[in-house]
Write a protein that holds these residues in place. Structure first.
Motif, PDB file in Angstrom:
ATOM      1  N   VAL A 162       0.862  -1.184   0.000  1.00 48.64           N
ATOM      2  CA  VAL A 162       0.000   0.000   0.000  1.00 48.64           C
ATOM      3  C   VAL A 162       0.899   1.234   0.000  1.00 48.64           C
ATOM      4  O   VAL A 162       1.938   1.251   0.667  1.00 48.64           O
ATOM      5  CB  VAL A 162      -0.933   0.009   1.234  1.00 48.64           C
ATOM      6  N   ASN A 163       0.520   2.233  -0.739  1.00 50.40           N
ATOM      7  CA  ASN A 163       1.306   3.458  -0.831  1.00 50.40           C
ATOM      8  C   ASN A 163       1.655   3.990   0.568  1.00 50.40           C
ATOM      9  O   ASN A 163       0.769   4.247   1.374  1.00 50.40           O
ATOM     10  CB  ASN A 163       0.493   4.505  -1.606  1.00 50.40           C
ATOM     11  N   GLY A 164       2.934   4.122   0.866  1.00 51.49           N
ATOM     12  CA  GLY A 164       3.387   4.631   2.161  1.00 51.49           C
ATOM     13  C   GLY A 164       3.556   3.575   3.232  1.00 51.49           C
ATOM     14  O   GLY A 164       4.167   3.836   4.269  1.00 51.49           O
ATOM     15  N   PHE A 165       3.027   2.379   3.008  1.00 48.18           N
ATOM     16  CA  PHE A 165       3.119   1.301   4.005  1.00 48.18           C
ATOM     17  C   PHE A 165       4.578   0.930   4.215  1.00 48.18           C
ATOM     18  O   PHE A 165       5.326   0.748   3.268  1.00 48.18           O
ATOM     19  CB  PHE A 165       2.321   0.090   3.496  1.00 48.18           C
ATOM     20  N   CYS A 166       4.968   0.842   5.480  1.00 50.33           N
ATOM     21  CA  CYS A 166       6.326   0.477   5.893  1.00 50.33           C
ATOM     22  C   CYS A 166       7.330   1.611   5.716  1.00 50.33           C
ATOM     23  O   CYS A 166       8.444   1.535   6.218  1.00 50.33           O
ATOM     24  CB  CYS A 166       6.855  -0.758   5.160  1.00 50.33           C
TER      25      CYS A 166
END
Length: 276
Positions: free
Chosen positions: A124-128
């Motif tokens: 997901v965009n930005g995940f982690c």
């Protein structure tokens, strides 16, 4: 070392907007493959938020802190629809707009929060990179509150499942033993607690927060890394230990479950208050 970390009063400003209170339906959109056991742990956590029957300290006593926020009040969370999308209808790499699209499948009813839960193989965009979950709302007269949390088991457990995994950086303290046997889901519980508290106390970017509205510190994100008394960077704090399994927890839930919930900012004391 803990004695050196003096907790400074922290002020989350109230921006005079609506908070969520009363009966709140939490609709779940499961995106990707989750096992029945994983789903049951998360549903048990959600049902624990408003269950007065659990042993003390309880998940519901943690949630009651949200009642202290001016403009809010007591809220009763119930699990509503559960939508399973096990075939990755939008692929395995999602943008924010796709998270909102998936959340809309839960309906547009007032008094509900649509929560998208993404499986361990979904990016997901930005995940982690800078988040483990998020929440927001749609504009317009049919606005609804939504949240998203990802399973970080294979992508970044040191970032989104700490303290149940070695941290990515900082002091390398041994990870805690999970109370429910799943590092990824344990991290999801912590981050679900975080985004739900943020949703109820700042659902439409006009509730309680500090800093810019698009990157605010909220009820739990203002208290990052604190799970028990005496916490300091790299140390989660003094929590309870299950004598049989050695698992760490600080809250009892329904069906005999044990959970670790993060500290929440208490508007009465302007401090981050852990449950134990």
């Amino acid at each position: 070392m803990a004695a050196l970390v003096q907790q400074q009063p922290l002020l989350l400003k109230y921006h005079n907007g609506d908070l969520l209170k009363g009966p709140i339906t939490v609709n779940l959109i499961w995106y990707g493959k989750f096992t029945p056991v994983q789903r049951s742990v998360i549903v048990d956590f959600l049902q624990s938020l408003s269950s007065p029957k659990a042993l003390v300290p309880s998940v519901s006593s943690w949630w009651k802190t949200t009642e202290k926020y001016k403009g809010g009040g007591s809220s009763t969370l119930v699990v509503g629809k559960q939508i399973l999308d096990q075939n990755y209808s939008l692929g395995k790499s999602l943008k924010n707009s796709q998270i909102i699209y998936l959340a809309s499948k839960g309906g547009h009813l007032r008094g509900s929060i649509n929560v998208v839960l993404t499986a361990k193989d979904v990016a997901v965009n930005g995940f982690c990179m800078n988040r483990c979950g998020s929440h927001g709302s749609t504009p317009g007269p049919t606005r609804f509150a939504y949240a998203w949390v990802g399973n970080a088991e294979t992508q970044c457990p040191g970032y989104c499942s700490w303290p149940f995994h070695q941290p990515v950086y900082g002091p390398q303290t041994p990870p805690l033993v999970t109370p429910n046997g799943d590092v990824g889901v344990e991290g999801m519980i912590i981050n679900l607690a975080t985004v739900l508290a943020g949703t109820v106390t700042n659902p439409f970017n006009s509730g309680y927060f500090q800093g810019p509205a698009m990157a605010p510190l909220e009820a739990v994100t203002a208290c990052t890394g604190v799970f028990g008394s005496g916490a300091y960077p790299g140390y989660a704090g003094n929590v309870l230990t299950d004598k049989t399994t050695g698992a760490s927890y600080n809250a009892h839930g329904v069906n005999g479950r044990k959970f670790l919930v993060p500290a929440m900012w208490d508007p009465k004391t302007s401090q981050c208050v852990p449950l134990v």
